[in-house]
Design an enzyme around this catalytic site. Structure first.
Site, PDB file in Angstrom:
ATOM      1  N   MET A 208      68.370  -7.828 -83.924  1.00 24.91           N
ATOM      2  CA  MET A 208      68.726  -9.102 -83.301  1.00 24.91           C
ATOM      3  C   MET A 208      69.918  -8.866 -82.374  1.00 24.91           C
ATOM      4  SD  MET A 208      69.487 -12.734 -85.227  1.00 24.91           S
ATOM      5  CE  MET A 208      70.846 -12.074 -86.205  1.00 24.91           C
ATOM      6  N   HIS A 209      69.672  -9.032 -81.082  1.00 29.31           N
ATOM      7  CA  HIS A 209      70.761  -8.767 -80.144  1.00 29.31           C
ATOM      8  C   HIS A 209      70.772  -9.699 -78.939  1.00 29.31           C
ATOM      9  CE1 HIS A 209      67.390  -6.745 -78.165  1.00 29.31           C
ATOM     10  NE2 HIS A 209      68.082  -6.834 -77.048  1.00 29.31           N
ATOM     11  N   ARG A 210      69.696 -10.434 -78.689  1.00 27.55           N
ATOM     12  CA  ARG A 210      69.630 -11.249 -77.476  1.00 27.55           C
ATOM     13  C   ARG A 210      70.603 -12.413 -77.530  1.00 27.55           C
ATOM     14  NH1 ARG A 210      65.625 -10.407 -73.808  1.00 27.55           N
ATOM     15  NH2 ARG A 210      64.062  -8.848 -74.406  1.00 27.55           N
TER      16      ARG A 210
END
Length: 438
Positions: A208-210
């Site tokens: 999860m990085h957006r």
């Protein structure tokens, strides 16, 4: 023939490794240019050695920065290299700033451009990646396209099918190639060794990085609330530093880290992560590339997004968009765990990206274009012919190639009454509606 390949990020290196390898096997002269837009240990020469491909001939050392600054520096550096090397074609891959810079510079220098993974569309113009791939496609000479659906995107935008090559996606080649390397060496990261992955059940790998997820507290809370309730899974979360900082700022990191079934570890090297993915029961991600890798490795994926430029994975049944909706995450994750038939259907989804021969198809097409002189970008010598755009319903047995020759036409779109079809030369047009230039 000389081929120049431009690389900027880890996914580009991974996906272009099979093509670089194929070029080397054929003894074609090649130049590899690394923009250096990201720097970490994985982007060093060791990463290229791990993947068993040549280290770059040039590193522009652009570093991080704003989109404008980074792209401008890339263009300057790439132009200097291309003026010296004078390749016959420049290959770019995907949708990064390196793709944008490489395509713009090469087109201005009248050098042919091959866009690997062309035609993807999320139709979300707030995504910088969407802008990059659209602009690159305007400048491209040869389009190497993963699926027929992506090819139809380009046809709808007016590009000629003569320049479109449905090759499959090199992610399949890369997964097969690199998983063998990863298996030979085993897990090397200490944090994974401590988890004894080989003896863990129900592994959920989370990425999860957006910004649209991690920067919006409501979305992060929903996702974490779902993770709390998935206590029958071993959740492994290689956390990006930016994601960790955001969770700490929201006061959520310790809460997540204290869950006994959640194992937060530092970001993994590519080969370790690929091996982890292959051993997972489920992938929960907001990554684009991981959607492709999951379906290639027969691992069900739940995507923490509301749209995707990889809709083929959803249509095939190997990927489900769940956004940041807690109930949707829980419902689908639990169904994968408890419903064997449902899980098997996702695992056995037909891979829309091919069977691992994309690199060969790509280099075959380049060699064919080179031999026919089609990589030469020259000013036209003939006065432009006018044309009209038409639509017709075909009521006879005639192929695309036959129709185009008979009518002095270029077919763009083909509709069979239910679906758009790619105008392969041997496609029988009887009973179909077409649009074309005459």
């Amino acid at each position: 023939m000389k081929i120049a390949t431009i690389l900027g990020t880890r996914p580009e290196i991974i996906k272009m490794a099979p093509i670089i390898d194929e070029i080397s096997k054929r003894d074609i002269e090649q130049v590899v240019i690394h923009t250096g837009q990201h720097y970490d240990e994985e982007m060093s020469d060791n990463f290229f050695k791990d993947l068993e491909i040549p280290t770059p001939d040039y590193n522009i050392h652009v570093g991080s920065g704003t989109h404008g600054k980074q792209t401008g520096l890339m263009m300057k550096g790439i132009e200097e290299v291309l003026l010296v090397e004078k390749p016959d074609i420049v290959l770019v891959q995907g949708d990064t700033n390196a793709v944008l810079a490489g395509a713009l510079v090469a087109s201005k220098l009248h050098i042919a451009i091959g866009h690997v993974e062309a035609g993807l569309r999320s139709f979300d113009m707030t995504m910088p990646e969407e802008l990059n791939r659209r602009v690159a496609d305007v400048a491209t000479t040869m389009y190497f396209i993963p699926t027929e659906q992506s090819a139809i995107n380009l046809l709808a935008e007016g590009f000629s099918h003569k320049n479109l090559f449905i090759t499959g996606n090199t992610v399949v080649d890369a997964c097969f190639r690199h998983l063998e390397i990863a298996k030979k060496r085993g897990f090397e990261d200490e944090s994974l060794a401590g988890l004894d992955i080989d003896n863990l059940d129900n592994i959920l790998t989370l990425t999860m990085h957006r910004a649209e997820n991690v920067d919006v507290k409501e979305r992060v809370v929903n996702i974490i609330d779902a993770l709390k309730e998935l206590s029958d899974m071993n959740i492994i979360f290689p956390i990006h530093p930016r994601t960790k900082n955001t969770l700490e700022n929201f006061g959520l990191f310790e809460e997540l880290n204290n869950l006994s079934h959640v194992h937060i570890i530092k970001p993994l090297g590519y080969l370790d992560f690929l091996l982890l993915t292959s051993k997972s029961t489920l992938i929960l991600t907001d990554s684009g590339g991981l959607q492709e890798e999951a379906i290639t490795l027969n691992v069900p994926a739940l995507t923490l997004r509301y749209n995707t430029e990889r809709p083929e994975t959803v249509a095939a049944g190997g990927n489900i968009l769940v956004g940041s909706d807690k109930d949707s995450i829980l419902e689908n994750a639990r169904k994968i765990l408890s419903d064997e038939e449902f899980a098997d259907k996702m695992k056995n989804a037909i891979n829309p990206y091919g069977q691992g021969d994309s690199a060969k198809s790509t280099v075959d097409a380049i060699e064919d274009y080179y031999s026919r002189g089609l990589l030469n970008i020259e000013a036209p010598e003939d006065i432009m012919d006018s044309f009209t755009r038409k639509m017709a319903s075909i009521k006879e047995d005639i192929s695309v190639a036959e129709f185009e020759q008979k009518e002095n036409a270029l077919i763009h779109m083909v509709f069979d009454g239910e679906n758009m079809k790619f105008p392969f030369d041997d496609l029988n047009l009887n009973g179909m509606m077409i649009t074309y230039d005459k």
